[in-house]
Design an enzyme around this catalytic site. Structure first.
Site, short mmCIF file in Angstrom:
data_model
loop_
_atom_site.label_atom_id
_atom_site.label_comp_id
_atom_site.label_asym_id
_atom_site.label_seq_id
_atom_site.Cartn_x
_atom_site.Cartn_y
_atom_site.Cartn_z
N SER A 168 0.83 -1.20 0.00
CA SER A 168 0.00 0.00 0.00
C SER A 168 0.87 1.25 0.00
CB SER A 168 -0.93 -0.01 1.22
OG SER A 168 -0.50 0.92 2.18
N LYS A 169 0.22 2.36 -0.31
CA LYS A 169 0.95 3.61 -0.38
C LYS A 169 1.56 3.95 0.97
CE LYS A 169 0.55 8.37 -1.80
NZ LYS A 169 0.11 9.12 -0.61
#
Ligand code: GLU
Length: 560
Positions: free
Chosen positions: A254-255
């Protein structure tokens, strides 16, 4: 009915690698004879932006994932069946019609709780250790609510069935969602926009979508969508939820991983030198959520805007993890390679290659011809960066020089404009020379990459102390003496081509009565600062006679 799929990104940021895989699978499933649509889901007005939408389309096109209908872009899109527009913000009247119908038929109703009141209800549920589920009050007075709605702010909620709901998923099988998943969810917001749930269901129907492939994070939404379809009398598309993509360490890709990496690096830097705090604070101003640098350092779940993260990374000399397509692009991966690798994150062709191993390398046409849902896996996919790098390196090794240079130029036009401005003939020769040593396009001109010596100024590279000791200082006579001899011989060399340079150095080594290594290594250390570089002739040819002379002189002056 031809297979009709869609990719439906919400334009709230860059295209995530998982989104790219979803798009690729939808594209592949539609094949040549089906339709692959692109729809921009921008009903969350506060979080959506035009810029993000444009970036997502651009990344898809770069990957070669071309939609048949959708926003018009170079080589993609168009609206032959008049099912557009393809931005949800431009389709509000359709959603309004659906919501009005649901209200008229008693399947939806206005609700007036303020966000604060809902928070209080949620808190109360937590205290009583039960899940909060909004349900229409038993004594709900429809006429009174409708009258009130004419003048008061409200949301519209869908009256969810009270019985467990079954969803059939092509990949996961039949799944039952019990009561705990079923509540009267919002389909129309106070701000006058539909929620994602309503818009997606209306559009999938209006656009004739036959198959919905999307990430497993949407699985819990599916019973809601199924119930809405039933209430509106729509047919249900085939659903297939794709495995989640995980990092090598088992965390979800994920970011946030970028924040995690940057946070760790900032902490480490502050441990080593607390005075750097002011630098970092300048990069992450106090006003930045959550509460400036300190707030971000403390709150492990908090995220900085991309540009601030990039600024920190630059300051720290840190390479942030690749999470979004843009990151992989910047890192110098080839689009075909990325597509190939993405295809394998959850699917495999189930064929053997010539050596009897699982067939893993293929192009988009192969994927499109072979892709089917029955070979999509159920379990999580693990992203293996080393494997992707190996794929990229192999593909670069198989490219011809011209294709490699063209790919690099394309890359550099975005990420290294000044590098691409170098003399064209020089670049052609240099790219051919360095190609076999590159794992990514960025390696070509990376200053600490395999050909970095050719990109730094003659007085800007550092001499590796160990290499200087070993190859220049040691011995009697020492390497500096041989370096001087090499410099003198090269000064009179007329043909400055790799072969001629090598030949001259071989003769000189014979004249000096030493092995070639004893001459080549001091020279290499002098002109590159390090004991390893491409073959000596190539290295010197890339630098050119003037730079070589300057570098030898500098080494003699600084290291002797
Ligand atoms: N707009 C949703 C997202 O970006 C996609 C929803 C869907 O595919 O149904 O996650």
């Amino acid at each position: 009915m031809p297979v009709t799929t869609r990719f439906a990104p919400s334009p709230t940021g860059h295209l995530h690698i998982g989104g790219a895989r979803t798009a690729l699978y939808n594209w592949a499933l539609a094949r040549d004879d089906g339709r692959f649509l692109l729809r921009v889901e921008d009903t969350d007005a506060a979080r959506s932006s035009e810029e993000a939408a444009a970036g997502i389309l651009e990344d898809l096109l770069w990957l070669g994932i071309v939609w048949s209908e959708g926003p018009v872009a170079e080589g993609a899109g168009g609206d032959p069946r008049e099912i557009g527009p393809f931005r949800q913000a431009e389709r509000l009247s359709l959603y309004r019609k659906a919501v009005d119908r649901l209200i008229a038929e008693g399947r939806a109703y206005p609700a007036f709780e303020t966000p604060e009141e809902l928070d209080a209800l949620r808190r109360q549920a937590r205290e009583e250790k039960r899940n909060f589920r909004y349900r229409c009050a038993a004594d709900f007075d429809r006429d009174a609510a409708l009258a009130r709605a004419a003048s008061e702010p409200h949301v519209v909620r869908f009256r969810m069935p009270e019985t467990p709901l079954r969803v059939v998923d092509e990949i996961l099988g039949e799944i039952e969602f019990g009561e705990e998943h079923l509540d009267d969810f919002v389909i129309w917001k106070r701000d006058g926009f539909p929620t994602y749930h309503l818009a997606v269901v209306v559009d999938d129907e209006a656009m004739g979508i036959t198959h919905v492939l999307r990430g497993q994070e949407h699985l819990n939404n599916t019973p809601r969508h199924a119930a809405l379809q039933e209430a509106l009398g729509y047919r249900a598309p085939v659903y297939a939820h794709l495995p989640v993509i995980f990092n090598a360490d088992g965390s979800k890709m994920s970011k946030r991983d970028k924040d995690k990496a940057a946070r760790a690096a900032v902490r480490q830097a502050l441990k080593e030198d607390s005075a750097r705090k002011a630098d970092f604070e300048a990069l992450v101003p106090e006003a930045t959520a959550p509460k400036g640098l300190d707030g971000w350092l403390k709150d492990k779940r908090s995220q900085l805007p991309t540009d601030l993260l990039d600024g920190l990374a630059l300051d720290l000399g840190l390479a942030l993890p690749c999470i979004e397509v843009e990151d992989f692009r910047r890192a110098g991966f080839l689009p075909d390679v990325l597509c190939n690798y993405l295809a394998l994150l959850g699917w495999s062709p189930g064929e053997k290659d010539d050596e009897g191993k699982d067939l893993e390398r293929f192009d988009r046409a192969f994927l499109q011809a072979r892709f089917a849902l029955d070979r999509v896996g159920v379990s999580n996919a693990r992203f293996d960066m080393d494997k992707l790098l190996a794929f990229n390196q192999q593909t670069i090794a198989e490219q011809d020089d011209a294709d490699f240079l063209a790919a690099w130029r394309d890359w550099a036009s975005r990420y290294a404009v000044a590098d691409a401005a170098r003399d064209s003939d020089w670049l052609t020769r240099f790219a051919a020379m360095i190609r076999s040593r590159c794992r990514t396009l960025a390696d070509v001109s990376r200053r600490d990459g395999p050909g970095g010596f050719a990109w730094v100024d003659d007085d800007a590279y550092a001499f590796d102390a160990k290499a200087v000791e070993k190859w220049l200082r040691k011995g009697e006579p020492d390497g500096f003496t041989r370096l001087e001899a090499a410099g003198a011989a090269l000064a009179t060399l007329e043909d400055w081509a790799s072969e001629a340079i090598e030949a001259r150095m071989e003769t000189l080594a014979e004249e000096l009565g030493v092995g070639l290594g004893k001459l080549a290594q001091p020279l290499r250390v002098a002109v590159t600062g390090s004991a390893s570089s491409p073959p000596l002739g190539d290295t010197l040819a890339a630098l050119g006679p003037e730079a070589v002379a300057r570098r030898i002189a500098r080494c003699l002056a600084e290291c002797r």
